[in-house]
Design a protein around this motif. Structure first.
Motif, PDB file in Angstrom:
ATOM      1  N   GLY A  26       0.526  -0.633  -0.002  1.00  0.00           N
ATOM      2  CA  GLY A  26       0.222  -0.384   0.054  1.00  0.00           C
ATOM      3  C   GLY A  26       0.892   1.050  -0.056  1.00  0.00           C
ATOM      4  N   MET A  27       0.174   2.255  -0.065  1.00  0.00           N
ATOM      5  CA  MET A  27       0.600   3.858   0.563  1.00  0.00           C
ATOM      6  C   MET A  27      -0.075   4.949   0.988  1.00  0.00           C
ATOM      7  N   LEU A  28       0.925   5.079   2.510  1.00  0.00           N
ATOM      8  CA  LEU A  28       0.835   5.614   2.829  1.00  0.00           C
ATOM      9  C   LEU A  28       1.349   7.446   2.846  1.00  0.00           C
ATOM     10  N   PHE A  29       0.191   8.138   2.536  1.00  0.00           N
ATOM     11  CA  PHE A  29       0.555   9.591   2.315  1.00  0.00           C
ATOM     12  C   PHE A  29       0.341   9.568   3.539  1.00  0.00           C
ATOM     13  N   LEU A  30       1.332  10.517   4.354  1.00  0.00           N
ATOM     14  CA  LEU A  30       1.509  11.749   5.682  1.00  0.00           C
ATOM     15  C   LEU A  30       1.726  13.274   5.329  1.00  0.00           C
ATOM     16  N   ALA A  82      -3.513  11.336   8.125  1.00  0.00           N
ATOM     17  CA  ALA A  82      -2.701  10.680   7.069  1.00  0.00           C
ATOM     18  C   ALA A  82      -3.825   9.349   6.566  1.00  0.00           C
ATOM     19  N   VAL A  83      -2.947   9.293   4.807  1.00  0.00           N
ATOM     20  CA  VAL A  83      -3.756   8.207   4.745  1.00  0.00           C
ATOM     21  C   VAL A  83      -4.147   7.164   4.277  1.00  0.00           C
ATOM     22  N   LEU A  84      -3.781   5.737   4.358  1.00  0.00           N
ATOM     23  CA  LEU A  84      -3.598   5.079   4.255  1.00  0.00           C
ATOM     24  C   LEU A  84      -3.933   4.330   2.388  1.00  0.00           C
ATOM     25  N   GLU A  85      -3.572   3.681   1.703  1.00  0.00           N
ATOM     26  CA  GLU A  85      -4.062   2.792   0.296  1.00  0.00           C
ATOM     27  C   GLU A  85      -3.691   1.892   0.317  1.00  0.00           C
ATOM     28  N   VAL A  86      -4.457   0.536   0.179  1.00  0.00           N
ATOM     29  CA  VAL A  86      -4.314  -0.729  -0.032  1.00  0.00           C
ATOM     30  C   VAL A  86      -5.747  -0.930  -1.269  1.00  0.00           C
ATOM     31  N   VAL A  87      -4.641  -2.466  -1.741  1.00  0.00           N
ATOM     32  CA  VAL A  87      -6.557  -3.128  -2.120  1.00  0.00           C
ATOM     33  C   VAL A  87      -7.411  -2.880  -1.878  1.00  0.00           C
ATOM     34  N   ALA A  88      -8.232  -2.791  -2.768  1.00  0.00           N
ATOM     35  CA  ALA A  88      -9.858  -2.636  -2.636  1.00  0.00           C
ATOM     36  C   ALA A  88      -9.727  -4.118  -1.786  1.00  0.00           C
TER      37      ALA A  88
END
Length: 111
Positions: A26-30, A82-88
């Protein structure tokens, strides 16, 4: 395993143009400060779950199964760090709920 997007340039690109994302990635947007975040899926090829996190990683809001290529705004609804984006489907698969906590060294529990 998450990539960290902690600069304006990395946050602007995010997971755009990626054709796949592993189930454990995933990607962690800080962000430097807590604020309301608006995101979209323009140029994003895969559906994602977005977890909007407080300073300590507590999940404040979730947007699940986002629509690829959509320009509709996905709002954090609250001020977040923060926002953590992971696969649906990851939130369902792991049984994640509002109030659960994502752990990462950059989201210390003692804040």
């Amino acid at each position: 395993m998450v990539e960290v997007a902690d600069t304006p340039e990395l946050r602007a690109t995010g997971l755009m143009f990626r054709k796949n994302l592993a189930a454990d990635a995933g990607m962690l947007f800080l962000y430097p400060d807590r604020k309301k975040i608006s995101m979209w899926m323009k140029n994003t090829l895969i559906s994602l779950d977005m977890l909007f996190l407080d300073r300590d990683g507590t999940i404040l809001h979730m947007a699940e199964h986002t629509t690829p290529h959509s320009t509709a705004v996905v709002s954090s609804r609250f001020r977040v760090k923060a926002v953590l984006e992971v696969v649906a489907g990851t939130a369902d698969r792991l049984g994640l709920r509002i109030g659960d906590r994502a752990e990462h060294d950059l989201l210390p529990a003692d804040q």
